[in-house]
Design an enzyme around this catalytic site. Structure first.
Site, PDB file in Angstrom:
ATOM      1  N   LYS A  62      16.093 -33.315 -24.410  1.00 51.58           N
ATOM      2  CA  LYS A  62      15.879 -31.751 -24.026  1.00 51.58           C
ATOM      3  C   LYS A  62      16.082 -31.659 -23.310  1.00 51.58           C
ATOM      4  O   LYS A  62      16.381 -29.872 -23.446  1.00 51.58           O
ATOM      5  CB  LYS A  62      14.278 -31.872 -24.702  1.00 51.58           C
ATOM      6  CG  LYS A  62      13.657 -33.232 -25.421  1.00 51.58           C
ATOM      7  CD  LYS A  62      13.993 -32.488 -26.758  1.00 51.58           C
ATOM      8  CE  LYS A  62      13.692 -32.350 -27.929  1.00 51.58           C
ATOM      9  NZ  LYS A  62      13.984 -34.673 -28.598  1.00 51.58           N
TER      10      LYS A  62
HETATM   11  C1  LIG Z   1      13.717 -34.638 -29.541  1.00 49.77           C
HETATM   12  C2  LIG Z   1      14.588 -36.695 -30.134  1.00 49.77           C
HETATM   13  C3  LIG Z   1      15.121 -36.929 -30.884  1.00 49.77           C
HETATM   14  C4  LIG Z   1      15.227 -36.097 -31.977  1.00 49.77           C
HETATM   15  O1  LIG Z   1      16.333 -35.321 -31.419  1.00 49.77           O
HETATM   16  P1  LIG Z   1      15.534 -33.829 -33.312  1.00 49.77           P
HETATM   17  O2  LIG Z   1      16.838 -32.639 -32.706  1.00 49.77           O
HETATM   18  O3  LIG Z   1      14.592 -33.596 -32.883  1.00 49.77           O
HETATM   19  O4  LIG Z   1      16.783 -34.353 -34.617  1.00 49.77           O
HETATM   20  C5  LIG Z   1      15.664 -38.010 -30.688  1.00 49.77           C
HETATM   21  N1  LIG Z   1      15.432 -39.391 -29.188  1.00 49.77           N
HETATM   22  C6  LIG Z   1      14.668 -38.453 -28.180  1.00 49.77           C
HETATM   23  C7  LIG Z   1      14.605 -39.196 -27.079  1.00 49.77           C
HETATM   24  C8  LIG Z   1      14.127 -36.742 -28.300  1.00 49.77           C
HETATM   25  O5  LIG Z   1      13.362 -36.324 -27.306  1.00 49.77           O
END
Ligand SMILES: *Cc1c(COP(=O)(O)O)cnc(C)c1O
Length: 494
Positions: A112
């Site tokens: 993120k």
């Molecule tokens: C948010 C997240 C995901 C999923 O990503 P999306 O964009 O919501 O599909 C997968 N792995 C981790 C560690 C995340 O923080």
């Protein structure tokens, strides 16, 4: 190029307007009227560039109202010091045909950060370009990683406030501690009884609450979003798919022009959608493996064309994928069918019955580009152990993607080189990882971070070291019906 809504294609917004608003008033998501195109020459030009330079070049294609110079300034700031190495998104080879794209070298140790270190720059610029004078209140629903990354991105950014809701059940101990100890004068954090969908629905309801919007406006504030529904979140994610392609070529995994598959641990469908957009732009990507945990609504959807959220919700060791409504799928549907009325109909059906069936034509298009696979908790633990045996320590989300790629290769007999998108540091989920490695432990919470380091010899990421010694600032938990009240309280309006 302009921005429109997936539910109203007659909208004509600039990039800055779309980023400032976050979510369209009709409940739809912003998309571009066309998808800019790149070619092999463009990819060759990126090869010698640093990550921030690549990012500025790629994002410029979508941000006509931002200057080159401005974007270079933002990307240098976003992908500089906050990351623990010279490249924000390094590629690490597992074998001759497979590599991990590590997206967790930022300040909160999850992917993120790739978007949320950048979004504050895009958003502040958007507010100034649109002449917005009000203070922006970023409202976030998080399954764990977004919340912390958004708090870090926006903490003490002038002209902003940031409020995060996370589900009381289903974030890891480390994630909870990261959020409850957040510093900064403009931040608020609150737990909600329930799961991620409860928190996300609560936040969506707050966004569409007219009376609340007026109340904020009277006080010189307005809401915006840092969830992956915001275009400013999605766009920075396109960059690393293209950047990884360059690095895969440099590492000898492929030659430029060859196909490269990507396996992506998927929840809200934001990350994988960004990859697919890169393909639509002209990146020679092959298939996208959409990897799920036991909450396998997307696996079924890709297989059958029926999206059905009426099913049991599982709390798993990959909590950022414990999601039954994948919001960004709406963008894929729009981009593939190009018909806002059709998307409106699917989304109406989803909100009224919890399910929809897409047309046969659309199902076929989706299956040409995506393959859905899911992995149980047991299989995920096995993958963590077996990949550790091959010299790499991975987190449960990444392990799901790794297992899904194996399934894909076996089922489809496609051994095209592949990148596994590695979305979090194993240290964020140290209890699950220690258990998967068969290392018994008695400690709990943040103590386990050091334990995992000691057991594996891997370096504890600096942002996670000493977490248990930080002061806890936020302890409140509210019912989902009380979220509006919690917002007013955090904004000092109650
Ligand atoms: C948010 C997240 C995901 C999923 O990503 P999306 O964009 O919501 O599909 C997968 N792995 C981790 C560690 C995340 O923080």
């Amino acid at each position: 190029m302009y921005y429109l809504s997936t539910r109203d294609a007659s909208l004509r917004l600039t990039a800055a307007q779309a980023i400032a608003r976050g979510l369209s008033r009709d409940g739809g998501l912003f998309m571009t009227s066309e998808i800019p195109q790149i070619d092999i020459g463009f990819i060759n030009d990126l090869m010698p560039l640093s990550y921030p330079e690549r990012a500025a070049r790629i994002m410029k294609l979508y941000l006509e109202d931002y200057s080159d110079e401005e974007l270079r300034r933002y990307t240098r700031a976003a992908y500089g010091e906050g990351f623990d190495g010279p490249c924000a998104a390094p590629l690490k080879k597992l074998d001759a045909d497979t590599a991990f794209l590590e997206l967790w070298h930022g300040p909160t140790c999850a992917f993120k950060d790739m978007a949320l270190q950048m979004l504050p720059y895009l958003l502040r610029a958007a507010l100034s370009k649109t002449g917005e004078k009000k203070e922006v209140c970023i409202l976030v629903a998080t399954s764990g990683d977004t919340g912390k990354a958004a708090l870090e991105g926006f903490k003490d950014v002038p002209g902003t406030k940031i409020l995060v809701f996370y589900p009381s059940e289903g974030v890891s101990n480390v994630q909870k501690l990261q959020m409850s100890t957040q510093e900064g004068g403009n931040v608020g954090v609150c737990a909600v009884y329930g799961n991620f969908d409860d928190a996300q629905n609560g936040v969506k309801a707050i966004f569409s609450d007219e009376a609340l919007r007026e109340r904020l406006a009277e006080n010189g504030m307005f809401f915006s979003s840092a969830n992956s529904i915001n275009w400013g979140r999605l766009l920075p994610q396109i960059v690393y798919y293209i950047s990884a392609y360059c690095d895969a070529a440099a590492a000898g995994l492929i030659k430029i022009g060859d196909k490269l598959n990507y396996s992506v641990p998927t929840g809200n469908f934001g990350n994988i959608l960004a990859g697919w957009l890169a393909k639509r732009m002209g990146l020679p990507a092959g298939r996208f493996i959409c990897a799920s945990n036991s909450n396998n609504v997307l696996t079924d959807f890709i297989g059958t064309g029926v999206y059905d959220r009426n099913r049991r919700f599982y709390t798993t060791m990959s909590p950022s994928m414990d999601i039954l409504i994948s919001s960004n799928l709406e963008r894929l549907l729009y981009a593939m069918c190009g018909d806002d009325a059709e998307v409106r109909e699917y989304m109406r059906s989803l909100s009224e019955t919890g399910r929809y069936r897409v047309s046969a034509e659309l199902t076929e298009k989706i299956r040409a580009d995506f393959y859905g696979a899911w992995r149980s908790e047991e299989q995920t633990a096995e993958t963590i152990a077996s990949v550790y045996g091959r010299g790499m320590l991975i987190d449960p989300h990444t392990a799901v993607a790794c297992g899904a790629l194996e399934d894909y290769r076996t089922a489809e007999g496609d051994d095209t080189p592949a990148v596994i998108v590695s979305t979090a540091s194993a240290f964020k989920f140290c209890d699950s990882v220690l258990a998967a490695l068969g290392r018994p432990f008695e400690a709990e919470g943040a103590e386990l971070i050091e334990r995992l380091g000691a057991e594996t010899g891997a370096a504890v990421p600096a942002p996670l070291a000493g977490l248990d010694r930080r002061r806890v600032r936020f302890t409140e938990t509210v019912e989902k019906t009380e979220m509006t009240g919690a917002v007013l309280k955090m904004l000092g309006l109650s």
